[in-house]
Design an enzyme around this catalytic site. Sequence first.
Site, PDB file in Angstrom:
ATOM      1  N   SER A  27       0.840  -1.200   0.000  1.00 14.24           N
ATOM      2  CA  SER A  27       0.000   0.000   0.000  1.00 14.24           C
ATOM      3  C   SER A  27       0.884   1.263   0.000  1.00 14.24           C
ATOM      4  O   SER A  27       1.639   1.476  -0.941  1.00 14.24           O
ATOM      5  CB  SER A  27      -0.968  -0.058   1.188  1.00 14.24           C
ATOM      6  OG  SER A  27      -2.022   0.850   1.023  1.00 14.24           O
ATOM      7  N   HIS A  31      -7.676  -5.891   0.171  1.00 14.71           N
ATOM      8  CA  HIS A  31      -6.417  -5.136   0.289  1.00 14.71           C
ATOM      9  C   HIS A  31      -5.353  -5.821   1.155  1.00 14.71           C
ATOM     10  O   HIS A  31      -4.198  -5.423   1.130  1.00 14.71           O
ATOM     11  CB  HIS A  31      -6.724  -3.746   0.851  1.00 14.71           C
ATOM     12  CG  HIS A  31      -5.633  -2.740   0.675  1.00 14.71           C
ATOM     13  ND1 HIS A  31      -5.048  -2.464  -0.544  1.00 14.71           N
ATOM     14  CD2 HIS A  31      -5.003  -1.921   1.581  1.00 14.71           C
ATOM     15  CE1 HIS A  31      -4.123  -1.528  -0.393  1.00 14.71           C
ATOM     16  NE2 HIS A  31      -4.073  -1.189   0.883  1.00 14.71           N
ATOM     17  N   ASP A  68      -9.706  -5.639  -4.286  1.00 19.72           N
ATOM     18  CA  ASP A  68      -8.806  -4.665  -3.661  1.00 19.72           C
ATOM     19  C   ASP A  68      -9.166  -3.232  -4.045  1.00 19.72           C
ATOM     20  O   ASP A  68      -9.533  -2.959  -5.187  1.00 19.72           O
ATOM     21  CB  ASP A  68      -7.379  -4.975  -4.145  1.00 19.72           C
ATOM     22  CG  ASP A  68      -6.284  -4.510  -3.209  1.00 19.72           C
ATOM     23  OD1 ASP A  68      -6.459  -3.455  -2.572  1.00 19.72           O
ATOM     24  OD2 ASP A  68      -5.255  -5.205  -3.139  1.00 19.72           O
TER      25      ASP A  68
END
EC number: 3.4.11.5
Length: 292
Positions: A102, A268, A241
């Site tokens: 991320s 995610h 995601d």
Amino acid sequence: MRMQEGYIEVPGGRVWYSRVGEGEKTPLIVLHGGPGNTHDPLKSTLHVLGDDRPVIFYDQLGSGNSDRPTDLTLWKTERFVEELACIRQALDLKEVHILGHSWGTMLAAAYLVDAKPEGVQSIIFSSPCLSAERWKQDADRLIEQLPVDTQQTIATHEEQGTTDSQEYQDAMKEYYKRHVCRLDPMPTVMTESRPKANKEVYMTMWGPSEFCPTGNLKTFDYTPQLHQINIPSLFVCGRYDEATPESTGYYQSLVPKAELHVFENSSHVGYLEETDEYVQVIRRFLQKAESK
């Protein structure tokens, strides 16, 4: 498995690190998300890779076990890039693989492109955000799939600047349980690490929610420079995601030596949602990168 922990001086304070394993293969350094989250959720899965190589986890300055300075000028990408360089130097990591998740992929891209470090054997972009604008466009599309009243709540509070309201927080949860973590109940390692996160860092750099970038990362876009990353690269994301398969595939297409893997039952946090497959995919990629 042997574990070593300690603190390293970086610009702005001290960061805490954990080194798991002591095998002879090239070390892997893991960059957590946020900004302002902690290493804990990633370590709960990826520590097993320490069976044949050192795996280094650390809490970025401001979060987890690291110092928590209150100087807001510290919360910028350039300082986090310097921090990563300091950690490599302090731990004598001449050769490394990097895994960023991320926000950690933003940090990894900035490090590779701007610092042009030597000795990075490969890079793993896990649920990447390499263009904040593209992320926002994806988020807007995902929000359109939420119940109409939830959409209206999000829009109203973002327009009025009342994103700290309970209504907005509840609407966020609807989005998060679809596109951030689909496990119910939420894994303990996620709920337990929350109090150790730093909301101030998140607000300063990103914004009030995953889908509302208002901080200093809102103009972040490294897509024009991705072609400069000329090492074995792996892009992974979940089918559901917020870092969508479409955008992840787009980033992969811009990197010369890159491959893509989508976890079909994840959002995610594929490393928690499909733990075994996640570890298998990462392990296989590292072995392949080292055989070249």
